[in-house]
Design a protein around this motif. Sequence first.
Motif, PDB file in Angstrom:
ATOM      1  N   SER A 172      18.562  36.682 -21.862  1.00 33.39           N
ATOM      2  CA  SER A 172      18.578  37.919 -22.640  1.00 33.39           C
ATOM      3  C   SER A 172      17.444  37.874 -23.659  1.00 33.39           C
ATOM      4  O   SER A 172      17.134  36.804 -24.191  1.00 33.39           O
ATOM      5  CB  SER A 172      19.926  38.074 -23.362  1.00 33.39           C
ATOM      6  N   LYS A 218      22.470  39.303 -27.250  1.00 35.35           N
ATOM      7  CA  LYS A 218      23.473  40.165 -26.635  1.00 35.35           C
ATOM      8  C   LYS A 218      23.434  40.144 -25.112  1.00 35.35           C
ATOM      9  O   LYS A 218      22.392  39.908 -24.502  1.00 35.35           O
ATOM     10  CB  LYS A 218      23.267  41.618 -27.089  1.00 35.35           C
ATOM     11  N   SER A 240      23.884  42.787 -22.104  1.00 36.59           N
ATOM     12  CA  SER A 240      23.878  44.227 -21.855  1.00 36.59           C
ATOM     13  C   SER A 240      24.481  44.503 -20.488  1.00 36.59           C
ATOM     14  O   SER A 240      24.591  43.609 -19.634  1.00 36.59           O
ATOM     15  CB  SER A 240      22.451  44.775 -21.900  1.00 36.59           C
ATOM     16  N   LEU A 241      24.858  45.740 -20.266  1.00 32.25           N
ATOM     17  CA  LEU A 241      25.394  46.138 -18.965  1.00 32.25           C
ATOM     18  C   LEU A 241      24.365  45.904 -17.876  1.00 32.25           C
ATOM     19  O   LEU A 241      24.704  45.412 -16.788  1.00 32.25           O
ATOM     20  CB  LEU A 241      25.797  47.619 -18.998  1.00 32.25           C
ATOM     21  N   GLU A 242      23.120  46.209 -18.146  1.00 29.63           N
ATOM     22  CA  GLU A 242      22.063  46.055 -17.142  1.00 29.63           C
ATOM     23  C   GLU A 242      21.898  44.590 -16.757  1.00 29.63           C
ATOM     24  O   GLU A 242      21.785  44.256 -15.565  1.00 29.63           O
ATOM     25  CB  GLU A 242      20.742  46.610 -17.677  1.00 29.63           C
ATOM     26  N   ASN A 256      30.930  37.979 -30.826  1.00 27.81           N
ATOM     27  CA  ASN A 256      30.727  39.101 -31.736  1.00 27.81           C
ATOM     28  C   ASN A 256      31.149  38.669 -33.136  1.00 27.81           C
ATOM     29  O   ASN A 256      32.334  38.515 -33.393  1.00 27.81           O
ATOM     30  CB  ASN A 256      31.571  40.297 -31.266  1.00 27.81           C
ATOM     31  N   TYR A 309      27.811  43.929 -31.747  1.00 27.73           N
ATOM     32  CA  TYR A 309      27.922  44.852 -30.609  1.00 27.73           C
ATOM     33  C   TYR A 309      28.372  46.222 -31.099  1.00 27.73           C
ATOM     34  O   TYR A 309      29.225  46.338 -31.980  1.00 27.73           O
ATOM     35  CB  TYR A 309      28.924  44.333 -29.583  1.00 27.73           C
ATOM     36  N   ARG A 310      27.811  47.263 -30.507  1.00 21.91           N
ATOM     37  CA  ARG A 310      28.273  48.614 -30.759  1.00 21.91           C
ATOM     38  C   ARG A 310      29.403  48.931 -29.782  1.00 21.91           C
ATOM     39  O   ARG A 310      29.530  48.314 -28.719  1.00 21.91           O
ATOM     40  CB  ARG A 310      27.135  49.628 -30.585  1.00 21.91           C
ATOM     41  N   LYS A 369      29.920  51.408 -27.759  1.00 14.81           N
ATOM     42  CA  LYS A 369      29.469  51.831 -26.434  1.00 14.81           C
ATOM     43  C   LYS A 369      29.076  50.630 -25.580  1.00 14.81           C
ATOM     44  O   LYS A 369      29.377  50.583 -24.378  1.00 14.81           O
ATOM     45  CB  LYS A 369      28.282  52.795 -26.556  1.00 14.81           C
ATOM     46  N   GLU A 370      28.424  49.660 -26.179  1.00 16.48           N
ATOM     47  CA  GLU A 370      28.020  48.457 -25.444  1.00 16.48           C
ATOM     48  C   GLU A 370      29.246  47.711 -24.923  1.00 16.48           C
ATOM     49  O   GLU A 370      29.268  47.260 -23.773  1.00 16.48           O
ATOM     50  CB  GLU A 370      27.187  47.544 -26.345  1.00 16.48           C
ATOM     51  N   GLU A 372      30.940  49.688 -22.075  1.00 14.05           N
ATOM     52  CA  GLU A 372      30.192  49.591 -20.817  1.00 14.05           C
ATOM     53  C   GLU A 372      30.443  48.258 -20.127  1.00 14.05           C
ATOM     54  O   GLU A 372      30.689  48.212 -18.911  1.00 14.05           O
ATOM     55  CB  GLU A 372      28.695  49.770 -21.085  1.00 14.05           C
ATOM     56  N   ILE A 373      30.397  47.190 -20.893  1.00 12.01           N
ATOM     57  CA  ILE A 373      30.617  45.860 -20.322  1.00 12.01           C
ATOM     58  C   ILE A 373      32.051  45.720 -19.815  1.00 12.01           C
ATOM     59  O   ILE A 373      32.295  45.229 -18.706  1.00 12.01           O
ATOM     60  CB  ILE A 373      30.300  44.768 -21.370  1.00 12.01           C
TER      61      ILE A 373
END
Length: 344
Positions: free
Chosen positions: A107, A111, A113-115, A139, A147-148, A150-151, A154-155
Amino acid sequence: MYFFVNDYNDIGRDDILQALVKASSENNYGYGFDKHSENARKLIKKALANENIDIHFIPGGTGANVLGLACGMQQENSVLAVKTGHIQGHEAGSIEATGIKIETIISPNGKLSLELLKEKFAHFGSEYLTVPKKVYISNTTELGEVYRKKELEEIYNFCKENDLYLFMDGARLAHALASQKCDYNLKDIPNLCDIFYLGGTKNGFLFTEALVIVNDKLKKNFINLQKQKGSLMAKTFVAGIMYETVFAKENGYLETAEIAYKMAETLANGIVNKGFNLAYPFESNQIFVKLDDKDLEKWQEFASFEIMEKENGSNIVRLVTSYRTKKEEVEGFLAKIQDKKLDF
């Protein structure tokens, strides 16, 4: 010397110490079957607005990570985690010692990420490889990031769609929730992962973490696993008293982290205003600064902190605040460091 080495450098919060002294003449049942542990669980469930969770008190973060990642796993399973994750470089192979492999993900920061998760997960499927079953995140991250919502959503959605469990290392969860970058609260956490813990050691407790199991599939025989891995305390009531004391107060769990965040914010802004560059964006009570050898030597004359690594000729150092960090300490430190903008 100004001390910014870590956030677990004292014995513990005054209210916790007073509660322990008050209970010092009691006789209590062991292994978590005592009145204090039971009350602490009730208070935590109330704070999390969830009655269906299981809560286990673990002596420290490494034990919490081992148990959180080992429960519900088969020997062919693996854990997906970013390379900077705490379990990869800071726990002496304790996860692998359970027979479960960590499959690392590169990374650009701390973090996941979903991607990155999608890309890594797509590589599996052959009989030559492990079978990913859990995803690990922390976290705050090892680099102090938060982490937000939305993040996390998504995960977690990806995990549920692909038969994966999501585990959140919460050693500094209070500090994540206290950050101005955080857009969710304590009650949201059980809806964003399968298992996590409420860190105590780095948030003013003498020791201990409260591991919270949300997913029913991970609850079976957990106490047996806890005993096997050497993390079932005979005197669990000591941990129960600590969590009971803190969670009996409104905002009790976050009040210490909020102090740490305010002090870190003042410290980070002051360092930047003096012309120094942060190695990573400031988001929590960990501040990472780039220093050349000359400035590093000067700072070490009046402050204690960690040197993390060397990057492109610069030293990356970490300064950490805690609930005990005083405004006078931060201002005193900032007054000592040389203003780079005036250094011609």
